[in-house]
Structure formats: C-alpha cells, structure tokens
Motif scaffolding. Structure first.
Motif, short mmCIF file in Angstrom:
data_model
loop_
_atom_site.label_atom_id
_atom_site.label_comp_id
_atom_site.label_asym_id
_atom_site.label_seq_id
_atom_site.Cartn_x
_atom_site.Cartn_y
_atom_site.Cartn_z
N UNK A 89 0.85 -1.20 0.00
CA UNK A 89 0.00 0.00 0.00
C UNK A 89 0.88 1.25 0.00
N UNK A 90 0.78 2.07 -1.04
CA UNK A 90 1.62 3.25 -1.19
C UNK A 90 0.81 4.52 -0.90
N UNK A 91 1.48 5.52 -0.35
CA UNK A 91 0.82 6.79 -0.04
C UNK A 91 0.21 7.37 -1.31
N UNK A 125 1.77 8.58 -5.97
CA UNK A 125 1.34 8.26 -7.32
C UNK A 125 1.57 6.80 -7.70
N UNK A 126 1.89 5.96 -6.71
CA UNK A 126 2.17 4.55 -6.96
C UNK A 126 0.95 3.71 -6.60
N UNK A 127 0.65 2.73 -7.43
CA UNK A 127 -0.55 1.91 -7.25
C UNK A 127 -0.34 0.81 -6.20
N UNK A 128 -1.44 0.28 -5.71
CA UNK A 128 -1.40 -0.84 -4.79
C UNK A 128 -0.84 -2.07 -5.52
N UNK A 129 0.02 -2.81 -4.86
CA UNK A 129 0.65 -3.98 -5.47
C UNK A 129 -0.13 -5.24 -5.08
N UNK A 180 16.15 -17.80 9.76
CA UNK A 180 15.28 -17.03 10.66
C UNK A 180 14.69 -15.90 9.83
N UNK A 181 13.38 -15.91 9.61
CA UNK A 181 12.74 -14.98 8.68
C UNK A 181 12.00 -13.87 9.43
N UNK A 182 12.24 -12.64 9.02
CA UNK A 182 11.53 -11.49 9.58
C UNK A 182 10.88 -10.73 8.42
N UNK A 183 9.59 -10.46 8.54
CA UNK A 183 8.84 -9.76 7.48
C UNK A 183 8.48 -8.36 7.96
N UNK A 184 8.77 -7.36 7.14
CA UNK A 184 8.39 -5.98 7.42
C UNK A 184 7.54 -5.48 6.25
N UNK A 185 6.42 -4.84 6.58
CA UNK A 185 5.43 -4.47 5.55
C UNK A 185 5.27 -2.96 5.45
N UNK A 186 5.15 -2.48 4.21
CA UNK A 186 4.82 -1.08 3.91
C UNK A 186 5.79 -0.10 4.58
N UNK A 187 7.06 -0.18 4.21
CA UNK A 187 8.09 0.69 4.78
C UNK A 187 8.35 1.90 3.88
#
Length: 434
Positions: free
Chosen positions: A181-183, A187-191, A211-218
């Motif tokens: 989700x982009x601001x 002007x960038x669309x939702x992926x 060891x997996x770490x997920x970070x979303x919408x940075x």
C-alpha cells in the motif's frame, strides 16, 4: 566420463546425496586412482556429509572414463550394494579392461671380445691425443625441448569449485520487505498479489532453515533503518544472509548494481546502496559469507515484446489479461535522496565479493505480477527451490528460473527476463529438511 554415465549419476543424484556415506569410499577412490588425496581433502571441506556426497558425485563426472565403473566397485566393496545396483541398472553393462602393461624392451647382451694385451698396448700408441672438448653449459635449443614445458611447482590446480559452508542452525537471517500500500501522494498503485509472494517466500526460507523477519509497507527511511539494523547484528554464528524486497522499482544511474526500489512514500533506495549495508566493510561478521538479495520490482518502464523464435521452442500459456507491472519511469536525478545519502554515495567501497543480486527482470524493463497468484518471478523461484534445492546450487537454480519465466507472455505478447549479478566465489547449496 562418458555422457551416458554422467546422465546416470545426474538421474540418481538425490539418492546418492541422501543415502551415500562418502567417508566409506574416500580411501578406496584414492587407492584406485580416481582421485588424489588432495582432491579428497577438498571434498571433505565441503561441509556436512550430504554436502560432501554432493561434491563427490559432481566431481566424479570430471574424472575420466574409468571413474564410473571404479566408483561402482567401491560402493560394492564397502557394502553399499543398493546404491551400486541402482546405478548399475541405469547404465549399460560395463567391463573394465585392465590397464595395458608397458612392454619393456631390453637390449641384447653380447659378450665383449677378448683381446691380446700386447695388441691393446699397440693400439694406445697409435691413437692421436686431442684436447678434451667440454660440454657447453647452455644446451642448444631443439623443437622437442621448446615445446615441452614442465608444470610449475607450487599450488596444485583445483579440479572443482569449493562450496560455501551452509550448516549453521539457523543458517542465517532472512529479511523480507513487502511494500503493498503506497501513499496517495506517491502516485504509486497498490501492489495486489504481493502478499501471496511474501507468504510463499516466508515459508520457503523457513524451510531452508533461515530465521525470517517480514516488514510491511516501509517508507524510504524505514527501509534504510531495517537494513542498518540487519548490518549491526552479529552474524558470526551464521553462514549466510538474505534480503528480499517486493516493491515498485525504477531505473537509476549507478556504478555497480542497477535499479532502485521504492518506499511507500514514493522515495527510492538504489539497489547498490542496499547491498552496501551488508558488504565486508559495513558488516564485518558477514565477511567471506554469501549475501543474497532478491529484488521483485521493475527495473524500468520498457515492455519487452520478445522476438520470433523457432517453432521447436515451447511457449508457456502463463500470463493473463489482468497482469500488472511494478514499473515507474526512470529517474536520473537524486530528488528522492535525502542529504544524509550524499556521503554514502561518494565513499569508495571494496569489491562486492560474496554478493549475489537476483532481479525479477532485466534492467530497464517491467516486471509482471498476477493479482491473484503473485509475480511470475517469485512463483517460479519458490517452485524451483522446492523441487531442486536438495541437489542443485543456487546459480543453477536461478538459471532454471530465468528459463521458465522467459517462456511466459503477458497480455499475449509481453515478455520478462530475470537475471542476476553474481559475485559469489563458491557454489552455494541451501540446507534442506528432506
């Protein structure tokens, strides 16, 4: 080794890697002249028993026509009959010919003639005396002498590339940054579909003992903060580090690694800055260890319509009318970089050894993503890792990904070609739990 025997080894590689105890056959292989002791020592350095077995099977293919039957003999002699029979049943009958003995030609021995002592004395007086001719210290050149050059002494030639150590548990950190989700100002669309990619890769790298770490919408600064934090971790007890970024992308000017990925605020981070966080200078505990970067983002705005190919080539039907791209037009300015980026952009960095950057698409071109099943690249990468990580090294598997994705067509005509910038020094085999 004959091609038919190579194919037998390749077809049965999974069973050999899983069931063979290479330590049992090492001494016999040296004894029979298949390998030298130096070669066996290199194979032993491959790591775990499975890694050693994998290296042994791969190197066997380079050891001449007698290597395959002698290997079968070794397996029988140490009691690994099931494996030997498995290989024997898949190969034509083999009859080892004994090495042809070298014929020794001996000179004919003849008795010396018996002479009268008086005759010998007379002959001595009649023989004129000449000055002794001493041999020249610099022998004259000859075609034979000039064409035969002795092998220089020193380090023995390596018959195979070594493998990275990959047996730590866990193997290392895997950071996944998933921007969906982009601001609105960006002007960038939702992926749409990126969460599918993220879930697949999270499961896949956990199964490979990371060891997996997920970070979303940075945002841009948050991407940098996450990479900075990863670089400050102590990786000394781990063998590898993985960074995966799923986002929109663009083409930027660069000196090493092309492309850039966007934060959800519409500001980008160049890929070459991303790799710098983990290089040998900025992350000492990862020196000499593989750093892997997987970038699912567009490399630019161009759409590849491909070229006409041979009718013998088979095209995949993958690709639909709803497929979307992760493309943003090229930006050649540094408007999206803050002032704090300037020193990092100008500092001279060491050669990026032990780094591999895998791109979902060729620099300058778009990368296609299905809103329901995720991106072509990630879907294929996940499947190839699942099916081949047991037996194949990473670079080989990425070539499989390149081939499969290149067969797809979006909207009936648009193509995509993944690729990688490979600065690894050794083969990389992932841990698997099978």
């Amino acid at each position: 080794m004959e091609e038919r025997h190579k194919k037998v080894l390749q077809r049965n590689r999974i069973n050999l890697v899983k069931d063979m105890d290479p330590a049992d056959v090492f001494d016999l292989l040296i004894e029979k002249g298949v390998f030298t002791s130096d070669m066996i020592d290199e194979i032993k350095q491959a790591g775990t028993k499975r890694d050693q077995a994998r290296e042994l099977v791969r190197d066997l293919e380079t050891r001449g026509s007698r290597a395959f039957p002698l290997f079968l003999e070794c397996l029988h002699e140490v009691g690994q009959h099931d494996l030997a029979n498995l290989l024997q049943n898949g190969a034509p009958a083999i009859h080892l010919q004994p090495a042809t003995p070298t014929q020794v030609v001996r000179p004919t021995v003849r008795p010396l003639p018996v002479s009268n002592p008086m005759d010998i004395e007379r002959q001595r007086k009649d023989v004129p005396i000449y000055p002794i001719q001493r041999p020249s210290t610099s022998p004259s050149p000859s075609p034979e002498r000039d064409s035969i050059r002795p092998r220089p002494l020193g380090r023995p030639r390596r018959d195979s590339i070594q493998s990275y150590k990959m047996d730590a548990s866990p193997c290392g950190y895997c950071l996944i940054i998933n921007n969906v989700l982009f601001d609105s100002e960006s002007g960038l669309s939702k992926r749409t579909g990126s969460n599918v990619d993220c879930d697949k890769l999270e499961r896949r790298f956990k199964s490979l003992n990371f060891y997996v770490e997920v970070k979303t919408n940075l945002k841009q600064r948050q991407i940098k903060h996450a990479l900075g934090a990863l670089s400050k971790e102590d990786h000394s007890q781990y063998d590898c580090c993985v960074v995966i970024i799923l986002s929109h992308g663009t083409e930027v000017s660069h000196s090493r690694f092309p492309g850039a990925v966007y934060g959800v605020d519409g500001l980008y981070v160049p890929v070459q800055h991303i790799t710098n966080y983990l290089n040998g200078q900025h992350c000492p505990s990862l020196q000499g260890k593989p750093k892997l970067f997987f970038i699912q983002a567009c490399g630019g705005g161009e759409k590849d319509i491909g070229f006409e190919m041979s009718p013998d080539e088979e095209l995949s039907s993958k690709g639909g009318i709803d497929d979307q791209t992760d493309a943003i037009p090229m930006s050649s300015s540094s408007d999206s970089l803050s002032m704090s980026d300037e020193p990092d952009a100008k500092v001279t960095l060491p050669t990026p050894s032990d780094i591999l950057v895998s791109y979902s698409t060729f620099p300058g071109f778009v990368s296609w993503r299905d809103p329901k099943s995720g991106s072509w690249y990630v879907e294929t990468l996940d499947r190839v890792l699942e099916e081949n990580a047991d037996t194949d090294d990473l670079v080989t598997m990425l070539m499989m990904v390149n081939h499969e994705v290149s067969q797809n067509a979006a909207l009936g005509c648009f193509k995509q070609m993944p690729g990688s910038f490979n600065f690894l020094r050794k083969l990389l085999y992932f841990q698997t739990r099978s």
